[in-house]
Design a protein around this motif. Structure first.
Motif, PDB file in Angstrom:
ATOM      1  N   CYS A 432      48.145  45.576  29.420  1.00 52.25           N
ATOM      2  CA  CYS A 432      48.388  45.093  30.784  1.00 52.25           C
ATOM      3  C   CYS A 432      47.608  45.919  31.801  1.00 52.25           C
ATOM      4  N   LEU A 433      47.584  47.230  31.614  1.00 55.00           N
ATOM      5  CA  LEU A 433      46.859  48.090  32.553  1.00 55.00           C
ATOM      6  C   LEU A 433      45.358  47.834  32.504  1.00 55.00           C
ATOM      7  N   ARG A 434      44.842  47.448  31.344  1.00 50.27           N
ATOM      8  CA  ARG A 434      43.425  47.068  31.279  1.00 50.27           C
ATOM      9  C   ARG A 434      43.170  45.811  32.110  1.00 50.27           C
ATOM     10  N   SER A 435      44.112  44.864  32.074  1.00 53.23           N
ATOM     11  CA  SER A 435      43.973  43.661  32.899  1.00 53.23           C
ATOM     12  C   SER A 435      44.031  44.011  34.383  1.00 53.23           C
ATOM     13  N   VAL A 436      44.890  44.978  34.735  1.00 50.92           N
ATOM     14  CA  VAL A 436      44.985  45.433  36.124  1.00 50.92           C
ATOM     15  C   VAL A 436      43.641  45.989  36.589  1.00 50.92           C
ATOM     16  N   ILE A 437      43.046  46.842  35.778  1.00 48.33           N
ATOM     17  CA  ILE A 437      41.772  47.461  36.147  1.00 48.33           C
ATOM     18  C   ILE A 437      40.674  46.409  36.274  1.00 48.33           C
ATOM     19  N   THR A 438      40.691  45.412  35.408  1.00 46.96           N
ATOM     20  CA  THR A 438      39.686  44.343  35.475  1.00 46.96           C
ATOM     21  C   THR A 438      39.810  43.570  36.777  1.00 46.96           C
ATOM     22  N   LEU A 439      41.031  43.177  37.141  1.00 46.74           N
ATOM     23  CA  LEU A 439      41.204  42.404  38.371  1.00 46.74           C
ATOM     24  C   LEU A 439      40.950  43.263  39.603  1.00 46.74           C
ATOM     25  N   PHE A 440      41.280  44.552  39.521  1.00 49.70           N
ATOM     26  CA  PHE A 440      41.048  45.442  40.658  1.00 49.70           C
ATOM     27  C   PHE A 440      39.571  45.508  41.008  1.00 49.70           C
ATOM     28  N   SER A 441      38.716  45.352  40.027  1.00 49.51           N
ATOM     29  CA  SER A 441      37.271  45.395  40.281  1.00 49.51           C
ATOM     30  C   SER A 441      36.786  44.147  41.022  1.00 49.51           C
ATOM     31  N   ASP A 442      37.593  43.092  41.019  1.00 50.85           N
ATOM     32  CA  ASP A 442      37.298  41.870  41.775  1.00 50.85           C
ATOM     33  C   ASP A 442      38.021  41.987  43.118  1.00 50.85           C
ATOM     34  N   LYS A 443      37.365  42.560  44.112  1.00 54.07           N
ATOM     35  CA  LYS A 443      38.038  42.918  45.352  1.00 54.07           C
ATOM     36  C   LYS A 443      38.652  41.718  46.058  1.00 54.07           C
ATOM     37  N   SER A 444      37.947  40.595  46.087  1.00 54.86           N
ATOM     38  CA  SER A 444      38.504  39.426  46.776  1.00 54.86           C
ATOM     39  C   SER A 444      39.713  38.884  46.023  1.00 54.86           C
ATOM     40  N   GLY A 445      39.626  38.856  44.677  1.00 57.16           N
ATOM     41  CA  GLY A 445      40.755  38.394  43.887  1.00 57.16           C
ATOM     42  C   GLY A 445      41.950  39.310  44.026  1.00 57.16           C
ATOM     43  N   TRP A 446      41.692  40.626  44.074  1.00 59.71           N
ATOM     44  CA  TRP A 446      42.778  41.601  44.234  1.00 59.71           C
ATOM     45  C   TRP A 446      43.443  41.454  45.605  1.00 59.71           C
ATOM     46  N   THR A 447      42.643  41.269  46.629  1.00 57.21           N
ATOM     47  CA  THR A 447      43.196  41.105  47.979  1.00 57.21           C
ATOM     48  C   THR A 447      44.069  39.858  48.068  1.00 57.21           C
ATOM     49  N   ARG A 448      43.651  38.780  47.444  1.00 60.28           N
ATOM     50  CA  ARG A 448      44.468  37.560  47.442  1.00 60.28           C
ATOM     51  C   ARG A 448      45.803  37.805  46.739  1.00 60.28           C
ATOM     52  N   LEU A 449      45.761  38.571  45.651  1.00 63.30           N
ATOM     53  CA  LEU A 449      46.991  38.893  44.923  1.00 63.30           C
ATOM     54  C   LEU A 449      47.935  39.710  45.805  1.00 63.30           C
ATOM     55  N   GLN A 450      47.392  40.698  46.493  1.00 61.24           N
ATOM     56  CA  GLN A 450      48.209  41.511  47.391  1.00 61.24           C
ATOM     57  C   GLN A 450      48.871  40.658  48.472  1.00 61.24           C
ATOM     58  N   LYS A 451      48.077  39.802  49.097  1.00 61.88           N
ATOM     59  CA  LYS A 451      48.589  39.018  50.224  1.00 61.88           C
ATOM     60  C   LYS A 451      49.646  38.006  49.776  1.00 61.88           C
ATOM     61  N   ARG A 452      49.476  37.441  48.592  1.00 58.88           N
ATOM     62  CA  ARG A 452      50.508  36.522  48.098  1.00 58.88           C
ATOM     63  C   ARG A 452      51.837  37.253  47.926  1.00 58.88           C
ATOM     64  N   GLY A 453      51.781  38.471  47.384  1.00 55.64           N
ATOM     65  CA  GLY A 453      53.005  39.245  47.222  1.00 55.64           C
ATOM     66  C   GLY A 453      53.670  39.542  48.543  1.00 55.64           C
ATOM     67  N   MET A 454      52.881  39.872  49.546  1.00 60.61           N
ATOM     68  CA  MET A 454      53.424  40.236  50.847  1.00 60.61           C
ATOM     69  C   MET A 454      54.069  39.057  51.564  1.00 60.61           C
ATOM     70  N   LYS A 455      53.707  37.853  51.175  1.00 57.95           N
ATOM     71  CA  LYS A 455      54.250  36.660  51.828  1.00 57.95           C
ATOM     72  C   LYS A 455      55.497  36.109  51.143  1.00 57.95           C
ATOM     73  N   GLN A 456      55.955  36.769  50.083  1.00 62.37           N
ATOM     74  CA  GLN A 456      57.134  36.292  49.361  1.00 62.37           C
ATOM     75  C   GLN A 456      58.400  36.481  50.202  1.00 62.37           C
ATOM     76  N   ALA A 457      59.372  35.604  49.980  1.00 62.67           N
ATOM     77  CA  ALA A 457      60.681  35.722  50.640  1.00 62.67           C
ATOM     78  C   ALA A 457      61.500  36.740  49.867  1.00 62.67           C
ATOM     79  N   LEU A 458      61.640  37.932  50.393  1.00 63.38           N
ATOM     80  CA  LEU A 458      62.272  39.032  49.665  1.00 63.38           C
ATOM     81  C   LEU A 458      63.585  39.492  50.293  1.00 63.38           C
ATOM     82  N   GLY A 459      63.977  38.884  51.417  1.00 63.91           N
ATOM     83  CA  GLY A 459      65.193  39.299  52.102  1.00 63.91           C
ATOM     84  C   GLY A 459      66.453  38.744  51.441  1.00 63.91           C
ATOM     85  N   TRP A 460      67.556  38.830  52.171  1.00 65.90           N
ATOM     86  CA  TRP A 460      68.862  38.471  51.619  1.00 65.90           C
ATOM     87  C   TRP A 460      69.286  37.038  51.932  1.00 65.90           C
TER      88      TRP A 460
END
Length: 482
Positions: A432-460
């Motif tokens: 799994c960590l190898r997959s993380v490192i691979t995607l991290f090298s794709d900066k635009s793909g990584w940024t999209r992943l980050q932003k999707r997480g930040m937009k999740q409904a995480l409240g109560w």
């Protein structure tokens, strides 16, 4: 408004040792928006009556498990609390459960809490307030539904929430009479567990409904590898079982307003790079070409920290770095110290816990590792999503429910929010960590992943609504019965 009494051994902002306190502290505000008034009963540990301004007695006992006691009403940062003032049980130094080992009379201390809750539910407070639902949390409140049933109170519904089934509230059978319980409840269908009393089992057997803190954990509890010997009890009541995922405080955990970091948002992540640089400096790290992974955790095998120790060399060799904050098993602490010594400038370690530092770590990390062998819900991965610190989680419990794995299809569909691995072993985590490192090298793909997480409904909001629906259904059942 509808009325519910929440019974717990800890509650933010008054007393906290773990996630139970966060849930108990967050639920009242969430339920208020659903038309529910929740009052929270907990022990009056030293200093809490002053902290909550609790001066008005609303219930009293001439003798509660060995001494006179009273229930005091107060307010803690808008939280409507009832404190069980029983000095012979709670006025002692140390944490809520021990100093440092468990207090030997813990079974009686929390039987008293359960009995006080049941009496309030059955009789009402001195000011006339009486709940329609009694909501018990974990083994410390597990006897409340049992006591209520012994009082032949049929117009108050009961809910038992399991936050972690590993803690079962075991006590010698000889304590049955001291707890004020009849021999008739000490059966294999009642609270007897391998020759002992289990207060958690009591709640599982006698409550009208059982909830856990994630849907997957609810399913796991009926399997021997997760049920800790109570899987048969849970399975027998599967029709009364549901999993409701926890939320987080979206104001306390907010990268746009967090005073510990340079602010940023899902719209603009520029501040996160600044925080990353500051965090690397704070931990003495430099020269990373891959992701900076953070760990904010108890350092135990249950949390999968031995798996991290076994795979960190490969992760660092591929360009990654680690910033670790936590304490726990001395052996695993030593493993982490060895990692830091073997990888100067790539692995940083702080033994202990620091709330402010944890915020800076979420603000500056690229990845948060949560490789738990079991995890009822987990909040760490939710904080990671909120801060664009991509979660890498074991596929268990609430971790599996809250993180969408970045496989090929999920990435193509634009729905992934992090990484899951299974089975929960060294090989799967390393892959799994190898997959993380691979995607991290794709900066635009990584940024999209980050932003999707930040937009999740995480409240109560969603969780509170689910609890409100459950409460209403139980009240309907009781009204039908009466």
């Amino acid at each position: 408004m509808r009325r519910v009494l929440s019974v717990t051994s800890e509650c933010v902002p008054l007393i906290k040792t773990g996630g139970l306190a966060d849930v108990a502290g967050a639920l009242p505000a969430g339920l208020a928006g659903q038309g529910w008034q929740m009052r929270t009963l907990l022990p009056a540990y030293p200093g809490l009556t002053k902290r909550a301004g609790a001066k008005t007695a609303v219930f009293s006992f001439d003798d509660l498990m060995g001494g006179p006691s009273q229930v005091l009403a107060g307010d803690a940062d808008g939280l409507d609390v009832l404190l069980l003032d029983a000095p012979h049980l709670y006025d002692r130094p140390g944490g809520p459960y021990g100093n440092p080992t468990d207090f030997p009379d813990n079974p009686l201390r929390f039987a008293a809490l359960s009995l006080a809750a049941a009496r309030i539910a059955a009789e009402g407070r001195g000011d006339g307030w009486r709940p329609e639902v009694l909501h018990a949390h974990d083994w410390q409140a597990g006897l409340a539904p049992t006591y209520l049933a012994q009082m032949d109170c049929t117009d108050v519904a009961t809910v038992m929430t399991v936050h972690n089934i590993a803690f079962q509230g075991l006590a010698p059978a000889a304590m049955l009479g001291t707890m004020g319980l009849p021999l008739s409840v000490y059966t294999s269908e009642g609270l007897e567990y391998w020759g002992q009393i289990s207060t958690l089992k009591a709640g599982l057997v006698h409550a009208d409904a059982i909830t856990t803190v994630s849907p997957t954990y609810a399913s796991e509890l009926m399997r021997s590898e997760f049920g800790m010997g109570l899987e048969g009890v849970v399975a027998a009541r599967a029709d009364r079982l549901s999993g409701i995922l926890n939320g987080i405080d979206m104001e306390v955990w907010n990268p746009e307003t967090d005073p510990q970091i340079t602010p940023y948002s899902a719209t603009s992540l520029r501040g996160k790079a600044t925080n990353r640089k500051a965090l690397m400096s704070e931990f003495g790290l430099s020269g990373l070409t891959g992701p900076l992974a953070i760990i904010v955790s108890r350092l135990t095998s249950q949390k999968g920290m031995d798996l991290v120790a076994a795979t960190a060399d490969q992760f660092v060799a591929a360009g990654g770095g680690l910033a670790i904050l936590g304490s726990g098993d001395p052996l695993i602490e030593d493993q982490m110290r060895l990692l830091a010594r073997n990888h100067p400038g790539k692995v940083g370690l702080r033994i202990g816990y620091d709330e402010a530092l944890s915020h800076r770590m979420f603000g500056g990390g690229d990845v948060v590792l949560v490789p738990s062998r079991f995890e009822p819900c987990g909040l760490t991965q939710l904080y990671g999503l909120r801060y664009g610190t991509v979660p890498v989680v074991a596929a268990t419990g609430g971790l599996a429910d809250s993180v969408i794995h970045a496989n090929t299809m999920a990435q193509s569909a634009g729905v992934s929010t992090g990484f899951q691995f299974h089975p929960i072993d060294e090989m799967a985590l390393a892959q799994c960590l190898r997959s993380v490192i691979t995607l991290f090298s794709d900066k635009s793909g990584w940024t999209r992943l980050q932003k999707r997480g930040m937009k999740q409904a995480l409240g109560w909001e969603a969780s509170s609504a689910a609890y409100a629906v459950l409460y209403e259904s139980l009240i309907g059942e009781h009204n039908g019965a009466t």
